[in-house]
Scaffold this active site. Structure first.
Site, PDB file in Angstrom:
ATOM      1  N   ASP A 199      97.761   8.974 150.521  1.00  0.00           N
ATOM      2  CA  ASP A 199      98.385   8.065 149.546  1.00  0.00           C
ATOM      3  C   ASP A 199      99.803   8.558 149.264  1.00  0.00           C
ATOM      4  OD1 ASP A 199      98.474   5.887 147.803  1.00  0.00           O
ATOM      5  OD2 ASP A 199      97.706   7.036 146.103  1.00  0.00           O
ATOM      6  N   ASN A 204     103.808  10.225 144.296  1.00  0.00           N
ATOM      7  CA  ASN A 204     103.057  11.447 144.591  1.00  0.00           C
ATOM      8  C   ASN A 204     103.917  12.521 145.255  1.00  0.00           C
ATOM      9  OD1 ASN A 204     100.602  10.641 143.500  1.00  0.00           O
ATOM     10  ND2 ASN A 204      99.923   9.677 145.405  1.00  0.00           N
ATOM     11  N   ASP A 216      98.568  15.117 144.084  1.00  0.00           N
ATOM     12  CA  ASP A 216      97.467  14.146 144.050  1.00  0.00           C
ATOM     13  C   ASP A 216      96.904  13.842 145.443  1.00  0.00           C
ATOM     14  OD1 ASP A 216      95.557  12.370 143.315  1.00  0.00           O
ATOM     15  OD2 ASP A 216      96.922  10.829 142.573  1.00  0.00           O
TER      16      ASP A 216
END
Length: 324
Positions: A199, A204, A216
């Site tokens: 992701d 992030n 994350d």
């Protein structure tokens, strides 16, 4: 219906932190996180810490621990990641009041600027370093990216949500079915999968002075390396796209050969993400954090806008705009 985080009160949070020897100096501050609950706090020495409380029943203990072990492996190799804190006994995953949680040191900095060549080079370098460690072994418990079947599940979830009227349902079924059919032609052999962040969007990535840290890893999985790269290339101007790609590639190849043969996966990966994102939103709508954070989802025009977005994506999938 009572949502899964209803029992995670401020009192429970503080008690959980105290159970592992942490003494928050004041009430922890909630950060923008929706799948889990992530809070920032300071201890008596004014050091900043982040506590992450995992959504119950989403991941097993083995799946979460594999994320932590991967982060510790990356950190030991010098990759810029936010690794979980090891407490007495070596544990990184803790349990309190029905919740799994972990602690991380606060990561200072800001998201990179994708118009800055030096930032792009640095991002390519950290991703190349990450992937150079990632392909040493495979995940055992974490998921594997499956484009067609994952998109099909997302379509089923949206159609079962009750958010679409009859006309929207017909339109969505048509375009989603076409996308799933197209994605069936983009299966990646297991041998070409590596352990990815999963992701890797700008929210992030944090840094300063052209040194970036990935945070994350909640969605880390086995996937083609391009899964961690394509979101940095989301730009429609061909010349700017090529310039951005050149900087990222140069940084990446400080550590690992750039996966140029995976550029054809950019639009399939984008199609998958668009479908999964809407399915995630409707599936989590009963969590009070979601209506507050995504109020536009309940507006009458959202579904029509999403269908138009998928129609446009269908056209991009039928072309090769990234390879021209």
């Amino acid at each position: 219906m009572t949502h899964v985080f209803a029992a995670l009160s401020p009192t429970t949070i503080v008690a959980a932190l105290e159970s592992v020897g942490m003494a928050p100096a004041g009430e922890p501050f909630a950060l923008n996180s929706y799948e889990n609950r992530v809070l920032l706090f300071r201890d008596d020495d004014r050091c900043g810490w982040v506590a992450k409380f995992y959504r119950p029943e989403r991941w097993s203990t083995a799946v979460i621990q594999e994320e932590h072990d991967y982060l510790l492996e990356l950190a030991a190799a010098g990759v810029g990641v936010a690794a979980p804190l090891r407490l007495a006994g070596g544990q990184t995953l803790h349990h309190f009041g029905g919740f799994d949680f972990a602690l991380f040191s606060q990561q200072p900095g800001q998201a990179p600027e994708l118009e800055e060549p030096a930032h792009l080079f640095a991002l390519g370098e950290v991703l190349g370093h990450l992937h150079g460690v990632a392909d040493r072994r495979a995940f055992v418990h974490r998921p594997t990216l499956e484009l067609a079947s994952g998109a099909a599940r997302a379509s089923d979830e949206v159609l079962a949500s009750g958010w679409l009227n009859a006309d929207q349902r017909r339109a969505y079924e048509r375009v989603a079915g076409h996308l799933v059919e197209k994605l069936e032609g983009y299966a990646t052999p297991p041998a070409d999968m590596i352990r990815c962040h999963g992701d890797c969007h700008l929210g992030n990535i944090l840094g300063r002075d052209e040194v970036f840290t990935l945070v994350d890893f909640d969605d880390c999985l086995m996937a083609p390396a391009m899964q961690d790269i394509w979101m940095l290339l989301s730009i429609n101007d061909p010349a700017s796209w090529q310039a951005r790609l050149s900087e990222i590639r140069e940084g990446y190849e400080e550590h690992r050969e750039f996966p140029g043969d995976e550029l054809s996966l950019i639009e399939p990966l984008r199609s998958y993400r668009l479908m999964r994102y809407s399915a995630w939103l409707v599936a989590r709508w009963q969590d009070p954090a979601f209506p507050a954070a995504f109020p536009w989802l309940a507006e009458s025009g959202y579904v029509d806008s999403h269908i138009r977005e998928l129609e446009q994506q269908r056209m991009w999938l039928d072309s090769s705009r990234w390879l021209g």
